[in-house]
Design a protein around this motif. Structure first.
Motif, PDB file in Angstrom:
ATOM      1  N   LEU A 174      -7.647   6.287   5.086  1.00 23.17           N
ATOM      2  CA  LEU A 174      -7.356   7.709   4.484  1.00 23.17           C
ATOM      3  C   LEU A 174      -6.590   7.783   3.232  1.00 23.17           C
ATOM      4  N   ASP A 175      -5.169   7.542   3.962  1.00 24.61           N
ATOM      5  CA  ASP A 175      -4.445   7.490   2.492  1.00 24.61           C
ATOM      6  C   ASP A 175      -4.256   6.092   1.471  1.00 24.61           C
ATOM      7  N   CYS A 176      -5.236   5.304   2.281  1.00 20.51           N
ATOM      8  CA  CYS A 176      -5.156   4.087   1.220  1.00 20.51           C
ATOM      9  C   CYS A 176      -6.484   4.225   0.166  1.00 20.51           C
ATOM     10  N   MET A 177      -7.268   5.916   0.387  1.00 18.06           N
ATOM     11  CA  MET A 177      -8.351   5.620  -0.111  1.00 18.06           C
ATOM     12  C   MET A 177      -8.058   7.433  -1.113  1.00 18.06           C
ATOM     13  N   ALA A 178      -6.184   7.341  -1.262  1.00 18.61           N
ATOM     14  CA  ALA A 178      -6.212   8.655  -1.829  1.00 18.61           C
ATOM     15  C   ALA A 178      -6.010   9.771  -1.398  1.00 18.61           C
ATOM     16  N   ILE A 179      -6.892   9.724  -0.298  1.00 20.84           N
ATOM     17  CA  ILE A 179      -7.389  11.118   0.369  1.00 20.84           C
ATOM     18  C   ILE A 179      -6.606  11.881   1.273  1.00 20.84           C
ATOM     19  N   ASP A 180      -5.652  12.454   0.576  1.00 18.62           N
ATOM     20  CA  ASP A 180      -5.088  13.162   1.387  1.00 18.62           C
ATOM     21  C   ASP A 180      -5.423  13.990   2.731  1.00 18.62           C
ATOM     22  N   LYS A 195      -0.768   8.415  -5.018  1.00 19.15           N
ATOM     23  CA  LYS A 195      -1.950   8.740  -5.083  1.00 19.15           C
ATOM     24  C   LYS A 195      -2.787   8.406  -6.105  1.00 19.15           C
ATOM     25  N   PHE A 223      -9.557  -2.761   6.590  1.00 22.47           N
ATOM     26  CA  PHE A 223      -8.609  -3.057   7.647  1.00 22.47           C
ATOM     27  C   PHE A 223      -8.984  -4.069   8.547  1.00 22.47           C
ATOM     28  N   VAL A 245      -8.939  -0.670   0.835  1.00 23.61           N
ATOM     29  CA  VAL A 245      -8.669  -1.475   1.949  1.00 23.61           C
ATOM     30  C   VAL A 245      -9.379  -2.001   2.958  1.00 23.61           C
ATOM     31  N   ARG A 253     -13.306  11.958  -4.055  1.00 24.24           N
ATOM     32  CA  ARG A 253     -12.693  11.628  -5.348  1.00 24.24           C
ATOM     33  C   ARG A 253     -13.142  11.745  -6.420  1.00 24.24           C
ATOM     34  N   LEU A 310       0.946  -1.361  -0.015  1.00 20.79           N
ATOM     35  CA  LEU A 310      -0.085   0.247  -0.112  1.00 20.79           C
ATOM     36  C   LEU A 310       0.732   1.077   0.239  1.00 20.79           C
ATOM     37  N   ASP A 320      -3.821   5.776   8.154  1.00 22.37           N
ATOM     38  CA  ASP A 320      -3.915   5.154   7.263  1.00 22.37           C
ATOM     39  C   ASP A 320      -5.215   4.782   6.065  1.00 22.37           C
ATOM     40  N   LEU A 372       2.690   2.487   2.453  1.00 18.80           N
ATOM     41  CA  LEU A 372       2.373   2.942   3.927  1.00 18.80           C
ATOM     42  C   LEU A 372       3.247   2.932   4.680  1.00 18.80           C
ATOM     43  N   PHE A 432     -14.785   6.180  10.016  1.00 23.45           N
ATOM     44  CA  PHE A 432     -14.745   7.329  10.763  1.00 23.45           C
ATOM     45  C   PHE A 432     -15.281   6.736  11.538  1.00 23.45           C
ATOM     46  N   TYR A 491      -8.230  17.034   4.065  1.00 23.09           N
ATOM     47  CA  TYR A 491      -9.583  16.750   4.459  1.00 23.09           C
ATOM     48  C   TYR A 491      -9.130  16.564   6.279  1.00 23.09           C
ATOM     49  N   ARG A 514      -2.626   4.321  -5.706  1.00 25.52           N
ATOM     50  CA  ARG A 514      -4.260   3.999  -4.658  1.00 25.52           C
ATOM     51  C   ARG A 514      -5.727   4.174  -5.432  1.00 25.52           C
TER      52      ARG A 514
END
Lengths: 256, 262
Positions: B131-137, A79, A89, A87, A111, A53, B129, A55, A95, B141, A82
């Motif tokens: 957010l990163d994986c969803m390509a959202i900065d 980006k 987890f 993913v 997006r 990924l 993580d 990370l 959230f 955000y 990705r």
């Protein structure tokens, strides 16, 4: 159709302080197939996913995703790569201050330029696919573990990604809930045809979903074989793993 | 002997690393504010959380600060027969120093700690993580709205603090101790200059940035904190650190900003 790798790990090494977690991992993930990574706890299975990924950066070796070295690409390219990922987890990572609907809608809102009515349609469709319709206004804390995972899966699938990563999708769930997750997974993969990488402890059940099984032991992928080949392998490490997790195939003396 | 050097060396490297990543964090966050798209609603929400919800504590502390200034000021100035300067003494102390500093300390305790804990929990539960994986900065955000809200809220809260403080000073100085009402306001009108207001405004602006920077970056890097940064204990430890560091930095920066702006 010939299989081609979408992800390749070549001699990936990673240490945390004095502890060397990955000691030269080599693995290829084939397009459209389900690869399951198994191994004991604390062996670094989730680390492999985190490397793919982007990370975590490897100390040495390379991680190629769609032919690009993921630790060397620019932020913009990372980006872009990705955008092909979904993913789920281990703890779903929803959230917690957002409702289920907003959680699943987030990737679409951030997006895409989709209008709100269309977002609602797609989100409801995905939630229905996961059998969690009607939970739109609930918060993650109000859901059971199984429902949280299914909402997490809905969020992972909402942009129709090419590769889905599942980090221990059934950990902490009872047998019935695990079966539900597997059923949902199997159905969505048939419908959407994505490549899947699953890290799991749930052996042998997870073998039913797998096209390939990779065993991580002592920081190295011992082998990546089809489930049948894996179970019948003569490799002593694989044999020991199979016997420990599934019991001896022809003898039950050890199962006391 | 070698052990001591080893420890000093590794601690130095750790803190250099921390300053470095906090600097990069600030840079990314500020760039993400400038980069489109610009979403107004998340900023309004953060202004509510950081600013509106802090109003009560600001009113309370502002009023009592002004009242004690009125009390102390009156007794001190009356020794020199200079009660007439009470208004300008209260106003200048509040506008130039106490307003920005105390408002910033209050916001650190109320909103800064909450920001640090919120982001810390997001980090340890893998939400960042995700957010990163969803390509959202995550900078765009999560951080950008907080930075903008901090920069908007602090000057406004400071202004409220100043006004309430001046009224508190009036209440005690004029209402209770019998200073002249007209002189209280006219001395203020005569002595407070644009430069004083400008200094207070610049300070509050910098403190707004400082609080959000320290508190959010501490939470963001909770997993890299020395001595194990995971779990509820990790978040609580890092939140305490963030509040202490923010408070100390506010006082430190206050000195430097004053020396620059004077």
């Amino acid at each position: 159709m010939s299989e081609r790798p979408v992800v390749q790990l070549i001699d990936v090494r990673k240490s945390y302080g004095a502890q060397q977690v990955l000691k030269g991992v080599n693995l290829a993930i084939m397009e459209g197939k389900t690869t399951v990574i198994v191994g004991g706890s604390g062996q670094g299975k989730s680390q492999i996913i985190k490397h793919i990924l982007g990370l975590v950066r490897p100390d040495s070796g390379s991680v190629m995703v769609f032919g690009k070295e993921i630790s060397r690409v620019s932020m913009r390219e990372l980006k872009e790569i990705r955008t092909n990922f979904g993913v789920l987890f281990q703890n779903a990572a929803l959230f917690d201050s957002m409702t289920v609907f907003d959680n699943v809608a987030l990737p679409l809102r951030e997006r895409t330029k989709m209008p709100e009515e269309e977002i609602a349609k797609v989100v409801n469709e995905k939630l229905a696919m996961m059998d969690v319709e009607g939970t739109n206004d609930k918060y993650p804390a109000q859901l059971s573990g199984g429902m949280r995972k299914r909402v997490g899966l809905a969020r992972a699938l909402v942009l129709d990604p090419k590769i889905i990563f599942f980090d221990e999708p059934t950990t902490g769930l009872d047998v019935a809930k695990s079966n539900e997750i597997y059923r949902v997974f199997s159905r969505t993969q048939t419908q959407l045809g994505y490549t899947a990488v699953i890290v799991s402890h749930d052996v042998p059940k997870i073998f039913k979903l797998a096209d390939y099984v990779a065993l991580l032991h002592d920081g190295v992928i011992q082998a990546c074989l089809t489930p049948e080949e894996f179970q019948l392998s003569d490799d002593p490490v694989i044999k020991e793993f199979v016997e420990t997790t599934m019991g001896p195939l022809y003898s039950s003396e050890m199962e006391v | 002997m070698l052990g001591i050097f080893d420890r000093i060396g590794s601690a130095t490297l750790y803190y250099i690393n921390e300053v470095g990543r906090m600097g990069i964090f600030l840079f990314h966050s500020l760039v993400s504010i400038i980069r489109p798209p610009y979403k107004v609603w998340p900023v309004i929400r953060q202004v509510y959380i950081i600013g509106t919800l802090s109003i009560f504590v600001i009113l309370f502390t502002g009023a009592f600060t002004g009242m004690v200034l009125g009390l102390q000021g009156y007794h001190t100035l009356s020794k020199f027969g200079a009660e007439g300067l009470l208004g300008s003494a209260v106003a200048l102390s509040l506008i130039r120093e106490l307003g920005p500093v105390l408002a910033a300390l209050m916001v650190t305790g109320r909103a800064g700690s909450a920001i640090c804990a919120e982001i810390g929990v997001m980090r340890i539960s893998e939400q960042i993580d995700a957010l990163d994986c969803m390509a959202i900065d995550p900078h765009k955000y999560i951080m950008a709205p907080k930075f903008v809200a901090g920069i908007i809220s602090l000057p406004l809260l400071t202004a409220i603090f100043d006004v309430i403080g001046i009224l508190g000073g009036y209440l005690v100085g004029v209402g209770l101790l019998g200073a002249n009402e007209g002189t209280y306001f006219s001395s203020m009108y005569k002595d407070v200059e644009f430069n004083d207001v400008y200094m207070g405004f610049m300070k509050s602006l910098c403190f707004g940035l400082l609080i959000i920077w320290i508190c959010s970056s501490k939470g963001f890097f909770v997993h890299l904190t020395k001595g194990g940064g995971f779990g509820a204990e990790g978040v609580s430890r890092v939140t305490t650190n963030a509040v202490v560091l923010s408070s100390v930095s506010i006082l430190l920066f206050d000195y430097f900003l004053t020396s620059i702006l004077l």
